[in-house]
Design a protein around this motif. Structure first.
Motif, short mmCIF file in Angstrom:
data_model
loop_
_atom_site.label_atom_id
_atom_site.label_comp_id
_atom_site.label_asym_id
_atom_site.label_seq_id
_atom_site.Cartn_x
_atom_site.Cartn_y
_atom_site.Cartn_z
N TYR A 1 0.79 -1.23 0.00
CA TYR A 1 0.00 0.00 0.00
C TYR A 1 0.83 1.29 0.00
O TYR A 1 0.42 2.28 -0.57
N ALA B 1 -4.33 15.87 1.33
CA ALA B 1 -5.39 14.88 1.08
C ALA B 1 -4.92 13.80 0.11
O ALA B 1 -5.63 12.84 -0.14
N LEU B 2 -3.74 13.98 -0.46
CA LEU B 2 -3.22 12.95 -1.36
C LEU B 2 -2.90 11.67 -0.60
O LEU B 2 -2.78 10.60 -1.17
N PRO C 1 -4.50 9.10 1.42
CA PRO C 1 -5.87 8.68 1.73
C PRO C 1 -5.96 7.97 3.08
O PRO C 1 -4.94 7.51 3.61
N PRO C 2 -7.15 7.86 3.64
CA PRO C 2 -7.31 7.13 4.90
C PRO C 2 -7.28 5.62 4.65
O PRO C 2 -7.83 5.16 3.65
N TYR C 3 -6.63 4.89 5.52
CA TYR C 3 -6.57 3.43 5.37
C TYR C 3 -7.28 2.70 6.51
O TYR C 3 -7.18 1.50 6.64
N TRP D 1 -10.27 2.01 7.03
CA TRP D 1 -11.35 1.07 6.69
C TRP D 1 -10.85 -0.01 5.74
O TRP D 1 -11.61 -0.79 5.23
N THR D 2 -9.54 0.02 5.51
CA THR D 2 -8.95 -0.97 4.62
C THR D 2 -8.03 -1.90 5.40
O THR D 2 -8.07 -3.11 5.26
N SER E 1 -10.10 17.62 -4.48
CA SER E 1 -9.72 18.22 -3.19
C SER E 1 -9.90 17.25 -2.02
O SER E 1 -8.93 16.81 -1.42
N LYS E 2 -11.16 16.87 -1.75
CA LYS E 2 -11.39 16.08 -0.52
C LYS E 2 -10.72 14.71 -0.60
O LYS E 2 -10.09 14.28 0.36
N GLY F 1 -8.53 13.59 -3.13
CA GLY F 1 -7.19 13.56 -3.77
C GLY F 1 -6.98 12.36 -4.66
O GLY F 1 -5.91 11.77 -4.69
N ALA G 1 -3.94 11.51 -7.03
CA ALA G 1 -2.68 10.92 -6.57
C ALA G 1 -2.41 9.60 -7.30
O ALA G 1 -1.26 9.27 -7.57
N GLN H 1 -13.13 -3.27 -1.37
CA GLN H 1 -12.73 -4.63 -0.96
C GLN H 1 -13.92 -5.61 -0.99
O GLN H 1 -13.71 -6.81 -1.14
N ASN I 1 -10.60 1.86 1.10
CA ASN I 1 -11.99 2.15 1.42
C ASN I 1 -12.01 3.47 2.18
O ASN I 1 -11.39 3.60 3.23
N GLN I 2 -12.67 4.49 1.61
CA GLN I 2 -12.62 5.83 2.22
C GLN I 2 -13.81 6.08 3.13
O GLN I 2 -14.00 7.21 3.59
#
Lengths: 242, 686
Positions: free
Chosen positions: A147, A203-204, A206-208, A210-211, B605-606, B608, B611, B648, B658-659
């Motif tokens: 990742y 913001a590039l 990302p949140p992980y 939930w993954t 923006s929110k 991204g 990328a 997933q 997953n965001q």
């Protein structure tokens, strides 16, 4: 009196019998001496406890003017459990000595030393760091490869093209200790779980959350702590004299 | 008699003048004897370690916490269900203390973080050794009958494999070792039953030898038998250390045993063409067809580059005859119905080009010194006996020889083999890991009448195989069944009907996975019918273009006829639909411009997304995920929406995070993405 004569005889016999255990392989004889050691390759590798590092450690012996020295004696040493094959060797025609390093039983950072005597017989040293990953850090490495590394590692290979150059905000390398060590474990956890904006960053990222599972997130943090250079020292814990 | 008695009494009295003295001596002896036990206890090894530990924690910043956690005396973990009585923590006093993670001097280091807790599993389940012992020598190094010494750290991953029969993220060495056991034919001769009730099955597919004479020459078989690695360094065929005469006789038998296959060596009629004479045209066809995704070949720089699904082709011209090669390229399943090689449906001219190109890839050294006289019947008969003796039919299909059962010893519990049952070589360490490793490295050194072949494993591969073998323990079978994590079920999914035949024919499952069966080189197609639009799939099958610019392996062009392609498209669109949502539940057009604009802002923006993805080829650079410039013509709106909500759930293991997107955000982004229909040509004009 005759009885006493037996004793030295017995001791001599004992000495001969046990001699092959004490005998050591003769150290190679140095034909030249340098004045500095430099690392050619094989430092900062990530290995596993008790396992040989994937690449050999190669160091080079130079003289005062920076030219390679052939035939200089180089000795490798490290913390208990680390072994070298060979541990003592002479530099080859390009001034280099290559040794296979097998890590000790534990995990963490291992400071290895290469030593070589100069003309007066006084030794000069080179310190090399190798890493040995625990189970958690190994999981972290795998998660990182899947990742994280595509953006956080700027080096490209044929199998994996890096996305680093394509990003308008450059991500930190995990080895960049000066940047990573300023973030506490909970900061890193927040960024990985909720993405860059959680700490007012890009913001590039990302949140992980939930993954990845919580354990996977922790393992990535453990991996980051292992590879950071300078090494990470958690704030708050005072270290006493060892 | 009386005089003797008197003599004894007299001498007694002479020695013991006063009865009080012997009484005192005996009492003293008794006292000393009584003191031995407490003294031994006081000066015991473990107390010494505990004293050292207490002295060490005194110097630490969190000394008070550590002191409060410390318990003196023998500490024990007792787990009757696992058969564990472990007193290791008596000396390893800091195992549970996370704050001691920087301590590297044993026995006081903290245990590295693992997913299990000490109190649940104890120590010896993973580390072996004698848990109940309280001295280092007995706990770590005992080799008495039935006792196991401690497992060296480099093989520690083997212990995970006692319960975890599936691939584990944190045990690369164990995973590699298991792949080697199944991929190098070990399990074709040795039965390995696992504690989850399954038996390990071979994953390599050695070619059938029933028609071998159509394919290659006796000389090539001879040279290959003598040393497979000199033909290809990646060969999975091991070296049987055959004598010249044995290799001569086996090659004679295999050629004599071979049955010609009709049409197997038929050359296509030569097609007169300018391009046929062009050597570069063959090379470019090899490149365009992405042969290198599966086959390796030596490049101009001398490096062997390419995939390992099929054999290395660097010396193929010295191996196969041209007629066979052309027939193989035309329809591989004619020669080997079980092959993973797809049928490409090349034209006669293309077949000729490719055959010419491959025939030019020769390895002249390989056959340089092979000169065989015509085989005699005696040699052929001896060859047949040797083929049975060496168990060739365990891996290869050979006419007239049945696959032997239990050809080699079963290895299901080899990781617990008692030391007294092993024969060690001179100068070898007397330990099970060393024995297993050495037995794989040079099996023939252990006896003159052994048939086990030699594999050209690297030291790392050898360590991995040893790790996998060490995981096959008695304990694995005696642990409570609820602890077993079974190996993934092998799916036998088979697409049906004529379309299914086409898919078998093209070997889609060599690269793609569908319903749990197939390779992992290309995307999972289980729900492809819900994901893509009919028109796009038809066009993609006609002329596959790359979706992910960073990949080196790409979908080849299979040259399907229009009717076959239409049938395959219809089949995939109808059959490969997820029950989770309705494909046409969201429209492909008609989204409000405001919603599209909101989606664009969310994209840039929110979330991204740029990328990793490219929507506008002029400005976006993201290089990881698929290019999205024409995603509106490729995917269905419902799939985009569901994918954004939870990638997933649709494709397990995909790297897109997953965001946890809200319904509104996902809808707006879907509206934005579904409008991305510009063709590349139009974009170039802009």
């Amino acid at each position: 009196m005759k009885r006493i004569l037996w004793i030295p005889g017995m001791i001599a016999l004992l000495g001969v019998g046990c001699g092959h255990r004490a005998a050591q392989t003769a150290a190679p004889h140095a034909t030249a001496a340098g004045s500095a050691l430099v690392e050619s390759s094989g430092g900062k590798q990530l290995g596993m406890p008790g396992t040989m590092l994937p690449q050999p450690l190669v160091v080079q012996v130079n003289d005062a003017s920076g030219n390679a020295v052939t035939g200089a004696l180089v000795e490798f040493s490290g913390p208990a459990g680390v072994s070298f094959d060979p541990a003592v060797a002479l530099s080859d025609s390009s001034g280099q000595v290559s040794t296979n390093v097998t890590m000790g039983g534990g995990s963490g950072r291992f400071e290895l030393t290469a030593a070589s005597p100069d003309k007066s017989g006084k030794k000069f040293f080179l310190k090399v760091t190798e890493l040995s990953g625990s189970y958690q850090q190994q999981v972290g490495y795998e998660v990182n490869e899947k990742y994280c590394a595509r953006c956080h590692n700027s080096e490209s290979s044929a199998q994996r093209v890096s996305n680093y150059d394509n990003l308008s905000v450059k991500p930190h390398s995990f080895a960049d200790g000066n940047a990573m060590n300023k973030l506490s474990n909970s900061d890193l956890n927040a960024i990985i779980t909720h993405g860059g904006p959680a700490l007012n960053r890009s913001a590039l990222m990302p949140p992980y959350g939930w993954t990845l599972s919580k354990a996977e997130t922790q393992s990535v943090i453990a991996y980051i702590r292992l590879v950071s250079d300078p090494p990470y020292r958690p704030a708050g814990v005072t270290y006493g004299k060892q | 008699m009386n005089s003797l008695k008197a003599k004894i009494v007299a001498s007694w009295k002479a020695v013991v003048r006063d009865p009080i003295i012997p009484f005192g001596v005996v009492s003293l002896l008794l006292l000393i004897a009584l003191a031995i036990a407490p003294l031994k206890d006081h000066f015991s090894e473990w107390r010494n370690y505990q004293h050292q530990y207490v002295r060490m924690i005194r110097t630490r910043g969190d000394a008070v916490t550590l002191q409060r956690h410390f318990q003196g005396g023998i500490r024990q973990i007792w787990l009757p269900k696992l058969g564990v009585v472990d007193r290791c923590q008596t000396c390893h006093a800091g195992l549970d203390e996370a704050s001691l993670s920087d301590v590297s001097t044993q026995p006081f280091a903290a245990h590295p973080v693992i997913p299990h807790h000490l109190d649940e599993f104890g120590c010896v389940v993973c580390h072996r050794g004698q848990g109940a012992a309280t001295t280092v020598a007995e706990a770590h190094h005992s080799k008495m009958a039935g006792e196991q010494p401690i497992l060296p750290a480099r093989y520690i991953e083997s212990s995970c494999g006692q319960c975890h029969h599936s691939t584990l993220e944190g045990t690369p060495k164990l995973n590699q070792g298991r792949t080697l056991l199944t991929g190098y034919g070990c399990v074709s001769c040795h039965t390995i039953k696992l504690a989850d009730g399954t038996t390990m099955t071979a994953t390599d597919q050695p070619p059938p030898l029933t028609h071998i004479a159509d394919k290659t020459t006796r000389e090539w078989i001879y040279a290959w038998l003598k040393d497979p690695a000199s033909y290809s360094t990646t060969a999975t065929m091991p070296n049987f250390n055959l004598s010249d005469a044995d290799a001569r006789d086996i090659s004679a038998f295999l050629i004599a045993d071979s049955e010609p296959l009709s049409g197997d060596t038929a050359m296509t009629p030569a097609v007169a063409s300018n391009s046929a004479a062009d050597p570069a045209a063959g090379a470019s066809l090899y490149g365009e067809s992405f042969c290198a995704s599966c086959h390796a070949m030596q490049n101009a720089a001398g490096n062997v580059v390419g995939g390992n699904l099929g054999p290395e082709l660097s010396g193929i011209g010295s191996k196969v005859n041209a007629g066979w090669l052309q027939s193989w390229l035309r329809d591989p399943r004619h020669y080997d119905p079980g092959t993973q090689m797809p049928q490409y449906r090349w034209t006669d001219q293309q077949l000729q080009l490719l055959t010419g190109y491959l025939q030019s890839k020769t390895n002249s050294d390989f056959l340089a010194n092979v000169h065989l006289a015509a085989a005699t019947p005696a040699q052929i008969a001896h060859g047949k006996a040797l083929v049975s003796e060496y168990g060739c039919a365990s891996c290869h299909q050979i006419r007239g020889i049945r696959k032997p059962d239990n050809f080699a010893p079963e290895l299901s519990r080899v990781g617990s083999k008692p030391l007294e049952q092993l024969v060690f070589l001179d100068g070898m360490q007397h330990s099970l890991p060393d024995y297993l490793s050495e037995k794989v490295r040079r099996p023939r050194a252990f006896g003159t009448n052994l048939h086990m072949p030699v594999y050209a494993f690297t030291p790392a591969q050898l360590e991995a195989v040893t790790t996998a073998l060490l995981s096959l323990t008695d304990r694995s079978f005696t642990l409570p069944p609820q602890l077993q994590v079974p190996s993934p079920r092998i799916s036998n999914y088979q697409p049906a009907g004529h379309a299914g035949q086409l898919m078998t024919n093209m070997n889609c499952l060599s690269c793609h996975r569908i319903h749990g069966r197939g390779g992992d080189m290309a995307p999972d197609l289980t729900w492809e019918g819900s994901a893509v639009q009919h028109q796009w799939l038809d066009a993609f099958l006609k002329n596959p273009n790359t979706l992910r610019p960073s990949l080196i392996r790409r979908m080849p062009k299979f040259n399907l006829s229009d009717s076959d392609r239409a049938e395959l498209t219809d089949y995939m669109m109808t059959v490969y639909q997820t029950p989770a949502f309705e494909r046409d539940s969201m429209p492909l057009t008609g989204y409000a411009p405001a919603e599209v604009e909101q989606g664009r802002q969310l994209f840039y923006s929110k979330y991204g997304c740029q990328a990793c993805h490219i929507v506008n080829a002029q400005q976006d650079k993201g290089y990881i995920g698929p290019v999205l410039t024409q995603v509106g013509s490729r995917l269905t709106a419902a799939w985009i929406y569901q994918w954004l909500k939870n990638p997933q759930a649709l494709r397990p293991g995909t790297t897109e995070p997953n965001q946890n997107m809200s319904d509104d955000d996902a809808r707006a982004l879907t509206a934005f993405l579904i409008t991305q229909k510009t063709s590349l040509k139009q974009e170039a004009k802009q």
